[in-house]
Structures are given as C-alpha cells and as structure tokens.
Scaffold this active site. Structure first.
Site, PDB file in Angstrom:
ATOM      1  N   LEU A 288       0.804  -1.228   0.000  1.00 31.26           N
ATOM      2  CA  LEU A 288       0.000   0.000   0.000  1.00 31.26           C
ATOM      3  C   LEU A 288       0.839   1.281   0.000  1.00 31.26           C
ATOM      4  O   LEU A 288       0.543   2.226   0.724  1.00 31.26           O
ATOM      5  CB  LEU A 288      -0.978  -0.004   1.175  1.00 31.26           C
ATOM      6  CG  LEU A 288      -2.116  -1.025   1.047  1.00 31.26           C
ATOM      7  CD1 LEU A 288      -2.981  -1.034   2.304  1.00 31.26           C
ATOM      8  CD2 LEU A 288      -2.987  -0.723  -0.183  1.00 31.26           C
TER       9      LEU A 288
ATOM     10  N   MET B 131       1.267   4.036  -5.202  1.00 30.31           N
ATOM     11  CA  MET B 131       0.794   3.389  -6.445  1.00 30.31           C
ATOM     12  C   MET B 131      -0.244   2.319  -6.124  1.00 30.31           C
ATOM     13  O   MET B 131      -1.283   2.221  -6.787  1.00 30.31           O
ATOM     14  CB  MET B 131       1.966   2.739  -7.199  1.00 30.31           C
ATOM     15  CG  MET B 131       2.904   3.695  -7.889  1.00 30.31           C
ATOM     16  SD  MET B 131       2.156   4.538  -9.289  1.00 30.31           S
ATOM     17  CE  MET B 131       2.110   3.246 -10.538  1.00 30.31           C
TER      18      MET B 131
ATOM     19  N   ARG C 120       2.747  -4.944   4.525  1.00 33.84           N
ATOM     20  CA  ARG C 120       3.651  -5.457   5.567  1.00 33.84           C
ATOM     21  C   ARG C 120       3.442  -4.696   6.872  1.00 33.84           C
ATOM     22  O   ARG C 120       3.286  -5.277   7.935  1.00 33.84           O
ATOM     23  CB  ARG C 120       5.107  -5.320   5.110  1.00 33.84           C
ATOM     24  CG  ARG C 120       6.086  -5.581   6.242  1.00 33.84           C
ATOM     25  CD  ARG C 120       7.517  -5.377   5.812  1.00 33.84           C
ATOM     26  NE  ARG C 120       7.817  -3.993   5.404  1.00 33.84           N
ATOM     27  CZ  ARG C 120       9.044  -3.542   5.235  1.00 33.84           C
ATOM     28  NH1 ARG C 120      10.070  -4.344   5.403  1.00 33.84           N
ATOM     29  NH2 ARG C 120       9.251  -2.290   4.876  1.00 33.84           N
TER      30      ARG C 120
ATOM     31  N   VAL D 140       4.793  -4.065  -4.633  1.00 30.37           N
ATOM     32  CA  VAL D 140       5.856  -3.877  -3.634  1.00 30.37           C
ATOM     33  C   VAL D 140       7.176  -3.585  -4.337  1.00 30.37           C
ATOM     34  O   VAL D 140       7.270  -3.649  -5.564  1.00 30.37           O
ATOM     35  CB  VAL D 140       5.999  -5.120  -2.723  1.00 30.37           C
ATOM     36  CG1 VAL D 140       4.733  -5.320  -1.902  1.00 30.37           C
ATOM     37  CG2 VAL D 140       6.327  -6.363  -3.521  1.00 30.37           C
ATOM     38  N   LYS D 141       8.146  -3.283  -3.533  1.00 31.43           N
ATOM     39  CA  LYS D 141       9.474  -2.944  -4.044  1.00 31.43           C
ATOM     40  C   LYS D 141      10.014  -4.093  -4.910  1.00 31.43           C
ATOM     41  O   LYS D 141       9.928  -5.257  -4.509  1.00 31.43           O
ATOM     42  CB  LYS D 141      10.391  -2.739  -2.835  1.00 31.43           C
ATOM     43  CG  LYS D 141      11.527  -1.829  -3.073  1.00 31.43           C
ATOM     44  CD  LYS D 141      12.135  -1.446  -1.751  1.00 31.43           C
ATOM     45  CE  LYS D 141      13.618  -1.643  -1.866  1.00 31.43           C
ATOM     46  NZ  LYS D 141      14.283  -1.694  -0.611  1.00 31.43           N
TER      47      LYS D 141
ATOM     48  N   SER E 132       2.308   2.080 -15.925  1.00 32.51           N
ATOM     49  CA  SER E 132       2.956   3.377 -16.085  1.00 32.51           C
ATOM     50  C   SER E 132       1.951   4.512 -15.969  1.00 32.51           C
ATOM     51  O   SER E 132       0.778   4.352 -16.289  1.00 32.51           O
ATOM     52  CB  SER E 132       3.641   3.468 -17.446  1.00 32.51           C
ATOM     53  OG  SER E 132       4.159   4.769 -17.612  1.00 32.51           O
TER      54      SER E 132
ATOM     55  N   LYS F 138       7.642  -2.454 -20.696  1.00 32.18           N
ATOM     56  CA  LYS F 138       7.647  -1.329 -19.747  1.00 32.18           C
ATOM     57  C   LYS F 138       9.067  -0.746 -19.639  1.00 32.18           C
ATOM     58  O   LYS F 138       9.257   0.469 -19.555  1.00 32.18           O
ATOM     59  CB  LYS F 138       7.132  -1.791 -18.376  1.00 32.18           C
ATOM     60  CG  LYS F 138       7.303  -0.776 -17.244  1.00 32.18           C
ATOM     61  CD  LYS F 138       6.403   0.427 -17.449  1.00 32.18           C
ATOM     62  CE  LYS F 138       6.538   1.575 -16.476  1.00 32.18           C
ATOM     63  NZ  LYS F 138       7.271   1.531 -15.281  1.00 32.18           N
TER      64      LYS F 138
ATOM     65  N   HIS G  80       9.643   1.332 -22.584  1.00 30.41           N
ATOM     66  CA  HIS G  80       8.873   2.566 -22.364  1.00 30.41           C
ATOM     67  C   HIS G  80       9.703   3.550 -21.537  1.00 30.41           C
ATOM     68  O   HIS G  80       9.840   4.722 -21.882  1.00 30.41           O
ATOM     69  CB  HIS G  80       7.551   2.241 -21.656  1.00 30.41           C
ATOM     70  CG  HIS G  80       6.890   3.430 -21.035  1.00 30.41           C
ATOM     71  ND1 HIS G  80       7.338   3.990 -19.855  1.00 30.41           N
ATOM     72  CD2 HIS G  80       5.840   4.190 -21.429  1.00 30.41           C
ATOM     73  CE1 HIS G  80       6.587   5.042 -19.559  1.00 30.41           C
ATOM     74  NE2 HIS G  80       5.677   5.185 -20.490  1.00 30.41           N
ATOM     75  N   ASN G  81      10.274   3.055 -20.456  1.00 31.22           N
ATOM     76  CA  ASN G  81      11.055   3.948 -19.591  1.00 31.22           C
ATOM     77  C   ASN G  81      12.305   4.457 -20.293  1.00 31.22           C
ATOM     78  O   ASN G  81      12.691   5.608 -20.119  1.00 31.22           O
ATOM     79  CB  ASN G  81      11.449   3.232 -18.296  1.00 31.22           C
ATOM     80  CG  ASN G  81      10.279   3.105 -17.343  1.00 31.22           C
ATOM     81  OD1 ASN G  81       9.132   3.092 -17.773  1.00 31.22           O
ATOM     82  ND2 ASN G  81      10.548   3.023 -16.072  1.00 31.22           N
TER      83      ASN G  81
ATOM     84  N   GLU H  14      11.314   7.108 -22.520  1.00 26.97           N
ATOM     85  CA  GLU H  14      11.025   8.276 -21.673  1.00 26.97           C
ATOM     86  C   GLU H  14      12.331   9.053 -21.392  1.00 26.97           C
ATOM     87  O   GLU H  14      12.354  10.285 -21.485  1.00 26.97           O
ATOM     88  CB  GLU H  14      10.401   7.758 -20.382  1.00 26.97           C
ATOM     89  CG  GLU H  14      10.062   8.773 -19.338  1.00 26.97           C
ATOM     90  CD  GLU H  14       9.533   8.067 -18.067  1.00 26.97           C
ATOM     91  OE1 GLU H  14       8.686   7.153 -18.169  1.00 26.97           O
ATOM     92  OE2 GLU H  14       9.995   8.424 -16.976  1.00 26.97           O
TER      93      GLU H  14
ATOM     94  N   ARG I  89      22.656  12.002 -18.216  1.00 30.10           N
ATOM     95  CA  ARG I  89      22.353  12.158 -16.790  1.00 30.10           C
ATOM     96  C   ARG I  89      23.607  11.887 -15.977  1.00 30.10           C
ATOM     97  O   ARG I  89      23.891  12.584 -14.998  1.00 30.10           O
ATOM     98  CB  ARG I  89      21.251  11.185 -16.362  1.00 30.10           C
ATOM     99  CG  ARG I  89      19.904  11.523 -16.954  1.00 30.10           C
ATOM    100  CD  ARG I  89      18.802  10.793 -16.206  1.00 30.10           C
ATOM    101  NE  ARG I  89      17.538  10.850 -16.924  1.00 30.10           N
ATOM    102  CZ  ARG I  89      16.383  10.404 -16.439  1.00 30.10           C
ATOM    103  NH1 ARG I  89      16.334   9.874 -15.228  1.00 30.10           N
ATOM    104  NH2 ARG I  89      15.274  10.485 -17.144  1.00 30.10           N
TER     105      ARG I  89
HETATM  106  P1  2AM Z   1       5.806  -1.137   3.971  1.00 30.69           P
HETATM  107  O1  2AM Z   1       4.692  -0.179   3.856  1.00 30.69           O
HETATM  108  O2  2AM Z   1       5.621  -2.100   5.083  1.00 30.69           O
HETATM  109  O3  2AM Z   1       7.161  -0.463   3.992  1.00 30.69           O
HETATM  110  C1  2AM Z   1       6.560  -0.090  -1.503  1.00 30.69           C
HETATM  111  O4  2AM Z   1       7.695   0.227  -0.800  1.00 30.69           O
HETATM  112  C2  2AM Z   1       5.842  -1.267  -0.864  1.00 30.69           C
HETATM  113  O5  2AM Z   1       6.756  -2.354  -0.700  1.00 30.69           O
HETATM  114  C3  2AM Z   1       5.288  -0.973   0.511  1.00 30.69           C
HETATM  115  O6  2AM Z   1       4.038  -1.612   0.599  1.00 30.69           O
HETATM  116  C4  2AM Z   1       6.294  -1.584   1.442  1.00 30.69           C
HETATM  117  O7  2AM Z   1       5.774  -2.038   2.659  1.00 30.69           O
HETATM  118  C5  2AM Z   1       6.733  -2.789   0.633  1.00 30.69           C
HETATM  119  N1  2AM Z   1       8.051  -3.227   1.066  1.00 30.69           N
HETATM  120  C6  2AM Z   1       9.238  -2.593   0.867  1.00 30.69           C
HETATM  121  N2  2AM Z   1      10.241  -3.316   1.385  1.00 30.69           N
HETATM  122  C7  2AM Z   1       9.697  -4.418   1.915  1.00 30.69           C
HETATM  123  C8  2AM Z   1      10.208  -5.564   2.586  1.00 30.69           C
HETATM  124  N3  2AM Z   1      11.538  -5.695   2.788  1.00 30.69           N
HETATM  125  N4  2AM Z   1       9.348  -6.500   2.978  1.00 30.69           N
HETATM  126  C9  2AM Z   1       8.030  -6.379   2.766  1.00 30.69           C
HETATM  127  N5  2AM Z   1       7.468  -5.330   2.151  1.00 30.69           N
HETATM  128  C10 2AM Z   1       8.285  -4.368   1.714  1.00 30.69           C
END
Ligand code: 2AM
Length: 485
Positions: free
Chosen positions: A12, A15, A35, A77-78, A131, A186, A189-190, A193, A290
């Site tokens: 959450l 995005m 998390r 998530v990341k 995107s 994607k 695309h980037n 960009e 860059r």
């Molecule tokens: P968080 O809110 O608990 O940090 C974008 O960063 C999303 O990825 C967020 O929902 C974040 O959760 C999650 N995220 C980033 N690192 C993480 C990790 N090591 N383990 C679990 N969720 C992660």
C-alpha cells in the site's frame, strides 16, 4: 470470512493505494494487505474511508481467504527480493489455478523466472508494467501485462476497465506476450522516456543558453509545440514547468541544480541493447547525459579551463525556434524507431510474438510518454504488420525526409555555439548511418584481420565466405574465429 473480493492488492505505497481506489471506482471489491499494518489502517480510515468494498486484512492468510477463486493477488511492492519473499509466503496459501500479478518495476528476467517457477507449482503468474505514476494509477494507467497467458481472461476485464483510454476510447492495456514480455515493454517505455526527456532538455538548453530565448518565452514556445505534431505529456508539463516562479519571482527551473538522478530502468534498457547488439544510441546517450550531469563539481572546475566558443547566435530567432522544433520531431522518430528495433530483437531472441501496433496503443494514453505521435506509430504497424523499421513507414519516412535539412542546421548551430546536444546529434548520426548503403566497416574489418586474423567478407563474393590476407607478408595464413556483432 466469506470470500467476496474480486482481487487482492498487496503493498500500500501510493501506487498500490491508487490502483485499489481505481479498481474500486470501477465496481471491484478489493482486499488490501501491507507489511506494515499501520499503513493499511491509515489507508482504510483515510483515502478508502467509507468504501465498504475495500476490505482491509491484517494477516496474509485472512487476506488470501477473502478472495474469490481463482484468486487474484496483485503485488505492488518494491522490486527485487521483496517480490520473491511475498511469492514464497503466498504459494502455500494458494490453490492451483490462482493468479499472482506483479505490478511493480521488476526486471524482466526475474519475471520470466517467476512465471516458469510458478507454472511448475500450478500457479499462474503475470508480470505487468504499470505506467503513469500516481496520477495514472488513480485515474487510468497504461498497463502492459505479460507472463502466463492462461491468467489473462481472469484479469482482462479488471485491467482494461481501470486502464487509460485512447482518444478513440480503446483501453491502454492488452496482452503483451509470454515470460517477462510485459515488464520488457515497460522497460523500453522507460528508456524511451529517458530519450524524450533528454531531447526536450537539449532543445531548452540550445534555445536558452545558445540563442538567448528566455525561460518565460520558452514556456510559450513549448505550449505552442504542444498543439501540433509534438503534442505529448512531456512537452505539456515542460511548458508548465517553465512558467512556475520561485518565491523571488524568477523561474524556478533556473534554481534547480543541474545534476540528474536515475533509478535504473534506462540503464537496464541500455545494457539490454548492448547485449542484443541493437544500436539504441539515443536512449544510451540520455542515460550517459544524466551521468555526465552528475559530475557537477568536476564540470565546474573544467568550465574554468575551457570556455565556450565566443560566437554569438546570429540569424532569425523565430526561424531557428521552428527548426529546433523540427529537429526534435525528427530525433523523436529515430528514438521510437530504435526502441521498436530493440523490442523486435528481444521478441526474436525470446520467441515472443508481439503486436507492435498494440504496444504503441498502450502508450497512447495514461503513461509518461503518451503523445499524439503514438497514434501514428500504431497506424504504421497496422498498415504494415511486417514493417522492418518505423523509419521505413511512409508517414515517418516522409516526415524525416522533410525534417532532415532543418535538423542538420540545428546540430551544426549547436556545435558552433558549443551547446551539447548528444541526443539530437546522435539521432542524426544514427539516421545517416542507417540510410547509408556504405559505411566504413570495411576499414574496421581490415584492421581486425590485420592484427588478429579475424577474416573479412568481400563485396564481390557471397555473404558467409570469409577471407584472410597476410597484410605484411610476414604473417601466416591461419585465421582466428570470428562472429558478426
Ligand atoms: P511497507 O509499507 O511495510 O514499507 C513499496 O515500498 C511497498 O513495498 C510498501 O508496501 C512496502 O511495505 C513494501 N516493502 C518494501 N520493502 C519491503 C520488505 N523488505 N518486505 C516487505 N514489504 C516491503
């Protein structure tokens, strides 16, 4: 709990939150998990307040159990190991036929690996590019899904309903292809960009620093450009950016430090282009520009050693502005031609059957590179699905032919004034190389054969026949192995 959610969204950050709200606006019941539970709570009582069909879960099992079958779990998530960790936590909770979707910025080889690993476990995996930033996620992003096609019918309606729509009302979302094809597209695309942004920055620099056009005037110039063939999100926001004032009333951009950051997708595009042997010069120039900009203190020192040529711009400024617009348009055509060359090479290498017209349509709205011009690209590929290169499509060939004289003048003027235009000029060099029947690679081949017995082919013999010359009369006639890059 009775399973009632159409889809579950895990992650959450902004995005993820915006995609949930977008899906919910389109009538879908969405379960959410994060998390850090505090973020779920804050989302439920904040942006999602009053939405009964956004269901907060604080336990992964409860989250999975709240979903209708086949279950659809979308990860926002990341990128990297976090995706793998969540996948391994989800697998024991899911049933065969359930679907995991990764909507983050994952590197395409990871998506290919995950698609295959999960297929072995009877689970369907989709890796999708999303995107358009926060705004796109909330009101209509460009969505580029790839992976296990068996999952597509189950997510098609959700994705296409929340996606941006082209001016003709078509959703900017369609199935791209197998494996990591969605994330691959994607990534391109980037990369594109990066190229678009660099080209715009160069035109600003040339007109501002080279020709003395003020930032305010340039705001109006870009606004005008945005009503013609260059109409695009990036031109539009640049026009707007140039009008924003700092607290002292001067243009804010003039106070922004000229050292650009990057997150890595442009670099991935460049590395992949080198691996494939596709001359995607413009994107790579944009990445390197860059990088060069980040040498700020060294550049400050160097500027004391080398001054710019002391030759002021002379001639009609208005006429030159129009030539710069033309050059930008021509270079942009080259940039997209290169991007599609790269996609085509990857499709060939991975045995993906891709629909290039459809890819251009997915970029037509919602995403950062959205533009009027992409409509012409879709048309070019629809007119000729076997089109070898965008530059050979009649519409673009004609446009580049017409633009070339002004484009050359602009690059010449930039060189004369000492204003760096790496993207505008490398696009021109690419164009001149691409349109040349003869290039000096004969010299390179002769040199390679001279010092390394790498052999060469001859113009008067069929391709595939290799020759070696004892150039000095002292070498042997043994040749080394060779390959063509
Ligand atoms: P968080 O809110 O608990 O940090 C974008 O960063 C999303 O990825 C967020 O929902 C974040 O959760 C999650 N995220 C980033 N690192 C993480 C990790 N090591 N383990 C679990 N969720 C992660």
């Amino acid at each position: 709990m009775k399973a009632k959610s159409d889809i579950g969204l895990l992650g959450l950050a902004v995005m993820g939150q915006n995609l949930v709200l977008n899906m919910n606006d389109h009538g879908y019941t969405v379960s959410v998990f994060n998390r850090t539970p505090a973020k779920t709570r804050a989302f439920k009582s904040g942006p999602a307040a009053g939405r009964d069909s956004v269901i907060a879960a604080y336990d992964l099992e409860e989250f999975v159990q709240s979903l209708k079958q086949p279950r659809r779990v979308m990860l926002m998530v990341k990128a990297g190991h976090v995706v793998d960790n969540f996948i391994s936590m989800l697998v024991p909770l899911l049933d065969p036929g359930d679907i995991i979707i990764d909507g983050g910025n994952s590197h395409f080889p990871d998506t290919t690996r995950r698609t295959h690993d999960l297929a072995q476990k009877g689970l369907l995996y989709i890796g999708t590019g999303v995107s358009g930033g926060e705004e796109g996620a909330r009101h209509g992003p460009s969505i580029m899904p790839g992976g296990n096609k068996k999952a597509w019918p189950a997510v098609r309606d959700i994705f296409r309903s929340i996606a941006a729509k082209t001016p003709n009302g078509e959703p900017c979302c369609d199935w791209i292809g197998p494996d990591g094809a969605g994330h691959y597209v994607k990534m391109i695309h980037n990369g594109i960009e990066y190229g678009d942004m660099q080209l715009i920055a160069e035109t600003y620099h040339l007109l501002h620093a080279g020709c003395g056009v003020s930032t305010e005037e340039l705001g109006a110039v870009f606004e005008r450009w945005n009503s013609g063939e260059l109409e695009s999100f990036l031109i539009e926001i640049t026009a707007e950016i140039l009008t924003v004032k700092d607290t002292d009333g001067t243009p804010l951009v003039e106070h922004i430090l000229d050292a650009a950051g990057q997150k890595g997708t442009g670099k991935w595009t460049g590395i992949d282009a080198l691996e494939l042997g596709v001359p995607v010069t413009l994107i790579v120039e944009a990445v390197f520009s860059r990088a060069l900009s980040s040498y700020k203190s060294e550049r400050q020192e160097a500027s004391r050693h080398f001054s710019a040529p002391n030759i002021p711009f002379s001639g009609s400024r208005n006429a030159f502005v129009e030539k710069v617009r033309t050059a930008l348009y021509a270079a942009k055509i080259v940039s997209y031609a290169q991007g599609f060359m790269q996609i085509s090479a990857a499709a060939h290498q991975n045995d993906w059957k891709l629909d290039y017209g459809s890819i251009a349509r997915m970029w037509r709205a919602g995403c950062i590179i959205r533009s009027r011009f992409l409509g012409e690209i879709t048309r070019a590929f629809e007119d000729n699905p076997k089109l070898k290169n965008l530059l050979l499509a009649p519409f673009f060939a004609d446009a580049v032919r017409k633009a070339a004289p002004a484009w050359r003048e602009v690059v010449i003027e930039a060189v004369r004034l000492g204003i760096p235009v790496p993207a505008l000029s490398s696009a021109l060099a690419f164009f001149d190389g691409y349109r040349s029947e003869t290039l000096p690679a004969n010299i390179v081949q002769a040199q390679r054969d001279y010092f390394g017995a790498h052999t060469y082919e001859r113009t008067d013999h069929p391709r595939g026949e290799f020759f070696h010359t004892d150039w000095t009369g002292t070498g042997g006639d043994v040749s080394a192995g060779s390959y063509n890059a």
